[in-house]
Motif scaffolding. Sequence first.
Motif, PDB file in Angstrom:
ATOM      1  N   SER A 240      -5.093   3.778  -7.606  1.00 36.49           N
ATOM      2  CA  SER A 240      -4.436   2.382  -8.142  1.00 36.49           C
ATOM      3  C   SER A 240      -3.971   1.480  -8.056  1.00 36.49           C
ATOM      4  N   TRP A 241      -3.881   0.226  -8.589  1.00 37.40           N
ATOM      5  CA  TRP A 241      -3.906  -0.699  -8.424  1.00 37.40           C
ATOM      6  C   TRP A 241      -3.865  -1.837  -9.316  1.00 37.40           C
ATOM      7  N   THR A 242      -2.477  -2.751  -9.224  1.00 37.00           N
ATOM      8  CA  THR A 242      -2.186  -3.319 -10.349  1.00 37.00           C
ATOM      9  C   THR A 242      -1.747  -5.077  -9.181  1.00 37.00           C
ATOM     10  N   PHE A 243      -2.350  -5.682  -9.563  1.00 36.91           N
ATOM     11  CA  PHE A 243      -2.666  -6.919  -9.679  1.00 36.91           C
ATOM     12  C   PHE A 243      -1.235  -7.581 -10.524  1.00 36.91           C
ATOM     13  N   HIS A 244      -1.159  -9.476 -10.003  1.00 36.92           N
ATOM     14  CA  HIS A 244       0.253 -10.416 -10.725  1.00 36.92           C
ATOM     15  C   HIS A 244      -0.601 -11.361 -10.027  1.00 36.92           C
ATOM     16  N   VAL A 245      -0.740 -12.219 -11.550  1.00 37.96           N
ATOM     17  CA  VAL A 245      -2.348 -13.291 -11.190  1.00 37.96           C
ATOM     18  C   VAL A 245      -1.075 -14.637 -11.288  1.00 37.96           C
ATOM     19  N   SER A 246      -1.132 -15.724 -10.829  1.00 38.09           N
ATOM     20  CA  SER A 246      -0.739 -16.897 -11.010  1.00 38.09           C
ATOM     21  C   SER A 246      -0.903 -17.895 -10.547  1.00 38.09           C
ATOM     22  N   ASP A 247      -1.855 -19.275 -12.013  1.00 33.52           N
ATOM     23  CA  ASP A 247      -2.389 -20.197 -12.420  1.00 33.52           C
ATOM     24  C   ASP A 247      -3.800 -19.718 -11.530  1.00 33.52           C
ATOM     25  N   GLY A 248      -4.178 -18.426 -12.384  1.00 30.86           N
ATOM     26  CA  GLY A 248      -5.625 -18.027 -12.472  1.00 30.86           C
ATOM     27  C   GLY A 248      -5.932 -17.309 -11.282  1.00 30.86           C
ATOM     28  N   LYS A 249      -5.268 -17.419 -10.389  1.00 30.50           N
ATOM     29  CA  LYS A 249      -5.442 -16.055  -8.569  1.00 30.50           C
ATOM     30  C   LYS A 249      -4.894 -15.117  -8.723  1.00 30.50           C
TER      31      LYS A 249
ATOM     32  N   ASP B 228       0.898  -0.742   0.149  1.00 31.20           N
ATOM     33  CA  ASP B 228       0.035  -0.265   0.160  1.00 31.20           C
ATOM     34  C   ASP B 228       0.566   0.987   0.024  1.00 31.20           C
ATOM     35  N   ASP B 229       0.973   2.244  -0.940  1.00 30.66           N
ATOM     36  CA  ASP B 229       2.140   3.093  -0.911  1.00 30.66           C
ATOM     37  C   ASP B 229       2.950   2.808  -1.302  1.00 30.66           C
ATOM     38  N   GLY B 230       3.449   1.461  -1.528  1.00 32.27           N
ATOM     39  CA  GLY B 230       4.094   1.488  -1.821  1.00 32.27           C
ATOM     40  C   GLY B 230       5.875   0.876  -0.598  1.00 32.27           C
ATOM     41  N   SER B 231       4.104   0.595   0.685  1.00 31.52           N
ATOM     42  CA  SER B 231       4.995   0.217   2.273  1.00 31.52           C
ATOM     43  C   SER B 231       4.430  -1.928   1.853  1.00 31.52           C
ATOM     44  N   GLU B 232       5.231  -2.454   2.216  1.00 32.74           N
ATOM     45  CA  GLU B 232       4.508  -4.222   2.610  1.00 32.74           C
ATOM     46  C   GLU B 232       3.719  -3.463   3.810  1.00 32.74           C
ATOM     47  N   ARG B 233       2.874  -5.077   3.669  1.00 34.96           N
ATOM     48  CA  ARG B 233       1.394  -4.407   4.260  1.00 34.96           C
ATOM     49  C   ARG B 233       1.482  -6.335   4.627  1.00 34.96           C
ATOM     50  N   ASP B 234       0.686  -6.040   5.867  1.00 37.75           N
ATOM     51  CA  ASP B 234       0.537  -7.695   5.814  1.00 37.75           C
ATOM     52  C   ASP B 234      -1.018  -7.933   5.552  1.00 37.75           C
ATOM     53  N   LEU B 235      -1.247  -8.667   4.935  1.00 42.17           N
ATOM     54  CA  LEU B 235      -2.333  -8.689   3.786  1.00 42.17           C
ATOM     55  C   LEU B 235      -3.596  -8.794   3.922  1.00 42.17           C
TER      56      LEU B 235
ATOM     57  N   SER C 202      -1.189 -13.458  -6.877  1.00 41.54           N
ATOM     58  CA  SER C 202      -0.660 -13.457  -6.145  1.00 41.54           C
ATOM     59  C   SER C 202      -0.149 -12.126  -5.956  1.00 41.54           C
ATOM     60  N   ARG C 203      -0.122 -11.438  -5.820  1.00 39.32           N
ATOM     61  CA  ARG C 203      -0.110 -10.173  -5.137  1.00 39.32           C
ATOM     62  C   ARG C 203      -0.522  -8.955  -5.630  1.00 39.32           C
ATOM     63  N   PHE C 204      -1.404  -8.209  -5.018  1.00 37.13           N
ATOM     64  CA  PHE C 204      -1.793  -6.560  -5.607  1.00 37.13           C
ATOM     65  C   PHE C 204      -0.988  -5.304  -4.701  1.00 37.13           C
ATOM     66  N   GLU C 205      -0.800  -4.358  -5.542  1.00 38.59           N
ATOM     67  CA  GLU C 205      -0.462  -3.056  -4.604  1.00 38.59           C
ATOM     68  C   GLU C 205      -1.467  -2.620  -5.415  1.00 38.59           C
ATOM     69  N   THR C 206      -1.319  -1.322  -4.448  1.00 38.54           N
ATOM     70  CA  THR C 206      -2.498   0.119  -4.360  1.00 38.54           C
ATOM     71  C   THR C 206      -1.320   0.911  -4.471  1.00 38.54           C
ATOM     72  N   GLY C 207      -2.458   1.761  -4.089  1.00 40.89           N
ATOM     73  CA  GLY C 207      -1.871   3.990  -3.835  1.00 40.89           C
ATOM     74  C   GLY C 207      -2.654   4.115  -4.627  1.00 40.89           C
ATOM     75  N   GLN C 208      -2.406   5.961  -3.347  1.00 36.73           N
ATOM     76  CA  GLN C 208      -3.004   6.567  -4.039  1.00 36.73           C
ATOM     77  C   GLN C 208      -2.803   6.966  -5.733  1.00 36.73           C
ATOM     78  N   ALA C 209      -3.829   7.614  -6.531  1.00 41.85           N
ATOM     79  CA  ALA C 209      -3.704   7.437  -8.021  1.00 41.85           C
ATOM     80  C   ALA C 209      -3.128   9.044  -8.245  1.00 41.85           C
TER      81      ALA C 209
END
Length: 104
Positions: free
Chosen positions: A86-95, A37-44, A97-104
């Motif tokens: 803004s949201w960016t998603f990484h997908v692996s095997d149809g799920k 979130d906003d470039g900082s790793e978070r506990d999902l 695996s990572r998302f990154e969000t922050g203010q646009a």
Amino acid sequence: MSTQIDDPAVAAFINAVNSGDRDAFFAALTPDATMSDDGSERDLVAWVDKEIFTANGRLDVDSVSSDGRSLTATYTNATWGSMRTSWTFHVSDGKVSRFETGQA
């Protein structure tokens, strides 16, 4: 860019957020999914419980990239109100695996 979500994993993620369905949300993720979130790793788990599920989070998609894995949206929750994100998603095997969000 359009607002059509063509990637099924991303669509499942957004649908789960917007319906407030925590079980469906975690079913849309890989077991080892991560996020930032906003470039900082978070506990999902802690982040989604605080920012989405206990705060009635909602994503209203404004635009989606051609690959369907990056988007801008108005994100609204009871804690912060509405903001452009803004949201960016990484997908692996149809799920997701990572998302990154922050203010646009």
